[in-house]
Design a protein around this motif. Structure first.
Motif, PDB file in Angstrom:
ATOM      1  N   GLY A  27      18.590  20.174  29.333  1.00  0.00           N
ATOM      2  CA  GLY A  27      18.052  18.942  29.906  1.00  0.00           C
ATOM      3  C   GLY A  27      19.090  17.834  29.807  1.00  0.00           C
ATOM      4  O   GLY A  27      19.740  17.688  28.763  1.00  0.00           O
ATOM      5  N   VAL A  28      19.254  17.056  30.879  1.00  0.00           N
ATOM      6  CA  VAL A  28      20.244  15.974  30.891  1.00  0.00           C
ATOM      7  C   VAL A  28      19.510  14.663  31.205  1.00  0.00           C
ATOM      8  O   VAL A  28      19.228  14.364  32.360  1.00  0.00           O
ATOM      9  CB  VAL A  28      21.359  16.244  31.924  1.00  0.00           C
ATOM     10  N   PHE A  29      19.205  13.876  30.160  1.00  0.00           N
ATOM     11  CA  PHE A  29      18.429  12.641  30.290  1.00  0.00           C
ATOM     12  C   PHE A  29      19.033  11.533  29.430  1.00  0.00           C
ATOM     13  O   PHE A  29      18.377  11.014  28.519  1.00  0.00           O
ATOM     14  CB  PHE A  29      16.967  12.896  29.891  1.00  0.00           C
ATOM     15  N   PRO A  30      20.271  11.144  29.715  1.00  0.00           N
ATOM     16  CA  PRO A  30      20.929  10.145  28.859  1.00  0.00           C
ATOM     17  C   PRO A  30      20.634   8.696  29.214  1.00  0.00           C
ATOM     18  O   PRO A  30      21.081   7.794  28.498  1.00  0.00           O
ATOM     19  CB  PRO A  30      22.413  10.460  29.083  1.00  0.00           C
ATOM     20  N   PHE A  31      19.905   8.452  30.322  1.00  0.00           N
ATOM     21  CA  PHE A  31      19.630   7.068  30.707  1.00  0.00           C
ATOM     22  C   PHE A  31      18.825   6.386  29.605  1.00  0.00           C
ATOM     23  O   PHE A  31      17.800   6.912  29.172  1.00  0.00           O
ATOM     24  CB  PHE A  31      18.863   7.028  32.029  1.00  0.00           C
ATOM     25  N   PRO A  32      19.296   5.220  29.113  1.00  0.00           N
ATOM     26  CA  PRO A  32      18.642   4.583  27.953  1.00  0.00           C
ATOM     27  C   PRO A  32      17.332   3.889  28.307  1.00  0.00           C
ATOM     28  O   PRO A  32      17.175   2.681  28.145  1.00  0.00           O
ATOM     29  CB  PRO A  32      19.707   3.587  27.477  1.00  0.00           C
ATOM     30  N   ARG A  50       6.740  27.059  24.805  1.00  0.00           N
ATOM     31  CA  ARG A  50       6.407  28.330  25.459  1.00  0.00           C
ATOM     32  C   ARG A  50       7.476  29.402  25.265  1.00  0.00           C
ATOM     33  O   ARG A  50       7.468  30.426  25.943  1.00  0.00           O
ATOM     34  CB  ARG A  50       6.154  28.090  26.941  1.00  0.00           C
ATOM     35  N   GLY A  51       8.401  29.152  24.359  1.00  0.00           N
ATOM     36  CA  GLY A  51       9.317  30.214  23.952  1.00  0.00           C
ATOM     37  C   GLY A  51      10.717  30.144  24.508  1.00  0.00           C
ATOM     38  O   GLY A  51      11.542  31.021  24.228  1.00  0.00           O
ATOM     39  N   HIS A  52      11.042  29.100  25.276  1.00  0.00           N
ATOM     40  CA  HIS A  52      12.386  28.981  25.824  1.00  0.00           C
ATOM     41  C   HIS A  52      13.301  28.240  24.855  1.00  0.00           C
ATOM     42  O   HIS A  52      12.848  27.460  24.012  1.00  0.00           O
ATOM     43  CB  HIS A  52      12.347  28.265  27.170  1.00  0.00           C
ATOM     44  N   GLU A  53      14.591  28.489  24.995  1.00  0.00           N
ATOM     45  CA  GLU A  53      15.586  27.849  24.141  1.00  0.00           C
ATOM     46  C   GLU A  53      16.109  26.607  24.853  1.00  0.00           C
ATOM     47  O   GLU A  53      16.775  26.698  25.886  1.00  0.00           O
ATOM     48  CB  GLU A  53      16.731  28.834  23.873  1.00  0.00           C
ATOM     49  N   VAL A  54      15.811  25.434  24.299  1.00  0.00           N
ATOM     50  CA  VAL A  54      16.066  24.169  24.984  1.00  0.00           C
ATOM     51  C   VAL A  54      17.147  23.364  24.273  1.00  0.00           C
ATOM     52  O   VAL A  54      17.145  23.236  23.045  1.00  0.00           O
ATOM     53  CB  VAL A  54      14.767  23.341  25.081  1.00  0.00           C
ATOM     54  N   THR A  55      18.059  22.812  25.076  1.00  0.00           N
ATOM     55  CA  THR A  55      19.044  21.839  24.600  1.00  0.00           C
ATOM     56  C   THR A  55      18.849  20.563  25.413  1.00  0.00           C
ATOM     57  O   THR A  55      18.765  20.624  26.641  1.00  0.00           O
ATOM     58  CB  THR A  55      20.486  22.365  24.774  1.00  0.00           C
ATOM     59  N   MET A  56      18.787  19.425  24.741  1.00  0.00           N
ATOM     60  CA  MET A  56      18.491  18.171  25.411  1.00  0.00           C
ATOM     61  C   MET A  56      19.601  17.151  25.156  1.00  0.00           C
ATOM     62  O   MET A  56      19.890  16.810  24.003  1.00  0.00           O
ATOM     63  CB  MET A  56      17.156  17.614  24.898  1.00  0.00           C
ATOM     64  N   ILE A  57      20.270  16.703  26.232  1.00  0.00           N
ATOM     65  CA  ILE A  57      21.209  15.587  26.150  1.00  0.00           C
ATOM     66  C   ILE A  57      20.403  14.331  26.458  1.00  0.00           C
ATOM     67  O   ILE A  57      19.892  14.167  27.568  1.00  0.00           O
ATOM     68  CB  ILE A  57      22.355  15.747  27.162  1.00  0.00           C
ATOM     69  N   ALA A  58      20.262  13.442  25.479  1.00  0.00           N
ATOM     70  CA  ALA A  58      19.338  12.316  25.665  1.00  0.00           C
ATOM     71  C   ALA A  58      19.742  11.119  24.815  1.00  0.00           C
ATOM     72  O   ALA A  58      20.485  11.253  23.835  1.00  0.00           O
ATOM     73  CB  ALA A  58      17.917  12.749  25.330  1.00  0.00           C
ATOM     74  N   ALA A  59      19.212   9.966  25.198  1.00  0.00           N
ATOM     75  CA  ALA A  59      19.443   8.732  24.447  1.00  0.00           C
ATOM     76  C   ALA A  59      18.446   8.581  23.305  1.00  0.00           C
ATOM     77  O   ALA A  59      18.605   7.700  22.454  1.00  0.00           O
ATOM     78  CB  ALA A  59      19.351   7.531  25.382  1.00  0.00           C
ATOM     79  N   ASP A 132      20.356  29.148  31.912  1.00  0.00           N
ATOM     80  CA  ASP A 132      19.660  29.658  33.105  1.00  0.00           C
ATOM     81  C   ASP A 132      19.278  28.533  34.052  1.00  0.00           C
ATOM     82  O   ASP A 132      19.170  28.753  35.261  1.00  0.00           O
ATOM     83  CB  ASP A 132      18.402  30.421  32.673  1.00  0.00           C
ATOM     84  N   ALA A 133      19.075  27.349  33.499  1.00  0.00           N
ATOM     85  CA  ALA A 133      18.700  26.205  34.340  1.00  0.00           C
ATOM     86  C   ALA A 133      19.178  24.920  33.691  1.00  0.00           C
ATOM     87  O   ALA A 133      19.181  24.792  32.461  1.00  0.00           O
ATOM     88  CB  ALA A 133      17.190  26.162  34.547  1.00  0.00           C
ATOM     89  N   VAL A 134      19.591  23.982  34.530  1.00  0.00           N
ATOM     90  CA  VAL A 134      19.887  22.619  34.087  1.00  0.00           C
ATOM     91  C   VAL A 134      18.875  21.700  34.768  1.00  0.00           C
ATOM     92  O   VAL A 134      18.795  21.656  36.001  1.00  0.00           O
ATOM     93  CB  VAL A 134      21.317  22.184  34.459  1.00  0.00           C
ATOM     94  N   ILE A 135      18.083  21.007  33.957  1.00  0.00           N
ATOM     95  CA  ILE A 135      17.094  20.058  34.476  1.00  0.00           C
ATOM     96  C   ILE A 135      17.630  18.669  34.214  1.00  0.00           C
ATOM     97  O   ILE A 135      17.826  18.280  33.056  1.00  0.00           O
ATOM     98  CB  ILE A 135      15.724  20.240  33.798  1.00  0.00           C
ATOM     99  N   MET A 136      17.916  17.914  35.278  1.00  0.00           N
ATOM    100  CA  MET A 136      18.529  16.606  35.093  1.00  0.00           C
ATOM    101  C   MET A 136      17.694  15.481  35.680  1.00  0.00           C
ATOM    102  O   MET A 136      16.984  15.661  36.671  1.00  0.00           O
ATOM    103  CB  MET A 136      19.942  16.582  35.677  1.00  0.00           C
ATOM    104  N   ASP A 137      17.788  14.342  35.031  1.00  0.00           N
ATOM    105  CA  ASP A 137      17.134  13.119  35.491  1.00  0.00           C
ATOM    106  C   ASP A 137      17.925  12.594  36.679  1.00  0.00           C
ATOM    107  O   ASP A 137      19.042  12.120  36.525  1.00  0.00           O
ATOM    108  CB  ASP A 137      17.131  12.109  34.344  1.00  0.00           C
ATOM    109  N   GLN A 138      17.358  12.681  37.881  1.00  0.00           N
ATOM    110  CA  GLN A 138      18.069  12.255  39.086  1.00  0.00           C
ATOM    111  C   GLN A 138      17.943  10.752  39.252  1.00  0.00           C
ATOM    112  O   GLN A 138      17.002  10.250  39.855  1.00  0.00           O
ATOM    113  CB  GLN A 138      17.512  12.992  40.313  1.00  0.00           C
ATOM    114  N   PHE A 139      18.920  10.027  38.700  1.00  0.00           N
ATOM    115  CA  PHE A 139      18.864   8.568  38.764  1.00  0.00           C
ATOM    116  C   PHE A 139      20.254   8.006  38.508  1.00  0.00           C
ATOM    117  O   PHE A 139      20.705   7.946  37.375  1.00  0.00           O
ATOM    118  CB  PHE A 139      17.866   8.031  37.724  1.00  0.00           C
ATOM    119  N   THR A 140      20.943   7.638  39.568  1.00  0.00           N
ATOM    120  CA  THR A 140      22.289   7.045  39.519  1.00  0.00           C
ATOM    121  C   THR A 140      23.288   7.905  38.746  1.00  0.00           C
ATOM    122  O   THR A 140      24.197   7.374  38.114  1.00  0.00           O
ATOM    123  CB  THR A 140      22.260   5.622  38.885  1.00  0.00           C
TER     124      THR A 140
END
Length: 515
Positions: A27-32, A50-59, A132-140
């Motif tokens: 997950g890519v959600f660094p917007f503060p 639900r059993g997935h291995e998650v990494t979160m880039i966040a503020a 397997d997937a990159v989920i990103m915050d689509q904002f600028t």
């Protein structure tokens, strides 16, 4: 023997839903902004549960994870304030959509550069990890599309708003400005001629800004950090899924291609429990309660003194109690019927039967929560999509909208009394709430389903429309119109030559006979 047979039957013979093995998801959600993080975290946290291995880039960082879940946070700290001077959106002219566009240009470059250069992110990029997937915050932050390429992952976008011109072109979603209002304007889908004119002009401005300034800047971010990378456009349009914080109960319905899914409300997860002091305060408020909060980014304590004083005067005249999210220790001139708190459990408050009206900045998460519980709104939108959300809520009959730039004490008092006394707003809010809940599955379950679907089908290429394979001039039929124009020109030319021969040939024959 019998137990083994039962287990065999359960595992192999009993029908069940599609199975997805443990996937690695970034997950890519660094917007503060707390609201952006709340959206992403609600989905990523559920995927981890639900059993997935998650990494979160966040503020921000999740602190209440269940045991035995795989969820790690790579925290990035990006400050959009300049030095010691903090941004005060109440004082700055954030009602102008053109100025907001320039602000977002600047913020986008700062956030993307800061994220790519964060030590924890650099370490991740240098690792040999695959996702397997990159989920990103689509904002600028369009340069973040590089993450999916770098990690060999399917690219999934999460929008904190409805479908808009920032993402429609990425999946070839048809969105004419005649019916698709721009996100930074306050128009509904049913626009007057003047509104369509303003919407079209701003759409053209926004698209020119993206193509001529913003995308080149984002491409520069990629090239600076990854010299061997290909141009931004090679990554930008490789989108497998777009999850949007939208639903027809609180948005105007819009055309969507198959990769776009409305999952608005997936962040709503009330505990149902109020702290004892708040529960006592609300239970004893037989005349009702007004709840006032300007969200997580705007602070009530930063309100201009004139407006704060006007609000206090109106509150002091009310028979109902007021619960105000106030971020300071004291409030000068605080009336006896007003209770203050630096933090309030908003969803639980909105769910209390004695709550009558929610005064809000018009943020989409707050609007959705109000619709979930069927609570009427008094909106004071300041910037961004707040104006659009507030205008839409008013158009649907469950809100009264006073843009913050147009605030007047008389308007505020009249609107608040109208909401408290006229039952139609509560009735319209109840209708919207019923529409919100009437779905085949809960929005969070739907979001998880589509993420797993994309992973299961390796990007779900079959959902992508054919328009993505066309160049821009083919998509708008410029080549077809050009061919038709040339063909018509040739036909007209031939007809002209024939007419000239017929018309100019007769006099010559007549003249020769006379001679």
């Amino acid at each position: 023997m019998c137990r083994g047979l039962v287990l065999f039957l359960c595992l192999f013979l009993v029908p069940c839903g599609p199975i997805v093995e443990c996937a690695k998801i970034l997950g890519v959600f660094p917007f503060p902004s707390k609201s952006h993080y709340a959206m992403g975290n609600s989905l990523l946290k559920e995927l981890a549960i639900r059993g997935h291995e998650v990494t979160m880039i966040a503020a921000f960082e999740e602190t209440s994870l269940p045991p035995n879940v795989s969820y790690r946070t790579l925290k990035v700290n990006i400050d959009l304030n300049e030095g010691n001077k903090k941004i005060n959106f109440f004082e700055q002219d954030m009602s102008n959509p053109y100025l907001i566009t320039f602000f977002l240009n600047w913020a986008g470059s700062k956030i993307t550069n800061g994220t790519f250069n964060a030590p924890e992110v650099q370490k991740l990029l240098r690792s040999r990890e695959k996702f397997d997937a990159v989920i990103m915050d689509q904002f600028t932050d369009d340069s973040f599309a590089y993450f999916a390429h770098h990690f060999g992952a399917n690219q999934i976008l999460l929008l904190t708003t409805c479908a808009n011109s920032w993402v429609n072109p990425l999946v070839a979603n048809p969105a004419p400005p005649s019916v698709n209002p721009e996100l930074l304007l306050e128009f509904s889908s049913s626009m007057t001629f003047l509104e369509r004119l303003k919407n079209t002009v701003f759409y053209i401005f926004s698209e020119l800004n993206r193509q001529l300034y913003f995308f080149p800047k984002q491409n520069e971010v990629i090239r600076t950090n990854f010299p061997k990378a290909r141009p931004l456009y090679d990554y930008l349009y490789n989108v497998s899924l777009i999850l949007m914080n939208a639903h027809e109960s609180f948005n105007d319905p819009l055309a969507l291609v198959p990769v776009m899914k409305n999952v608005g409300g997936m962040h709503v997860s009330p505990s149902g429990k109020l702290p004892s002091d708040l529960r006592k305060f609300m239970d004893e408020a037989k005349e009702g309660v007004v709840y006032f909060s300007m969200g997580s980014n705007l602070k009530s304590k930063d309100l201009p003194p004139r407006i704060r004083g006007s609000i206090l005067k109106v509150f002091a005249k009310l028979d109902v109690k007021v619960l105000w999210k106030w971020e300071d220790e004291t409030l000068p001139g605080q009336p006896g019927n007003v209770k203050l708190s630096k933090w309030l459990p908003q969803q639980e408050i909105l769910g209390h039967p004695n709550l009558k009206v929610f005064i809000t900045h018009g943020g989409l998460l707050s609007t959705i929560e109000a619709v979930h519980y069927g609570v009427p709104l008094l909106t004071l939108p300041v910037y961004g999509d707040q104006k659009l959300n507030a205008a839409t809520a008013q158009q649907k009959g469950y809100a009264i909208n006073i843009p913050f730039a147009d605030f007047e004490e008389g308007k505020f008092e009249q609107a608040l009394n109208e909401l408290l006394r006229n039952p139609k707003y509560k009735q319209n809010a109840a209708i919207r709430s019923k529409l919100f809940h009437d779905r085949p599955m809960k929005p969070l379950d739907e979001a998880v389903y589509w993420v797993e679907y994309v992973i299961r089908h390796r990007g779900a290429e079959h959902l992508r429309v054919a328009a993505l394979k066309l160049s821009w001039y083919q998509y708008i039929l410029l080549d077809v119109f050009g061919f038709i124009l040339v063909a018509l020109s040739i036909v007209v030319y031939i007809l002209r030559m024939i007419l000239m021969k017929v018309c100019c040939g007769k006099p010559d024959k007549v003249k020769s006979k006379i001679n």
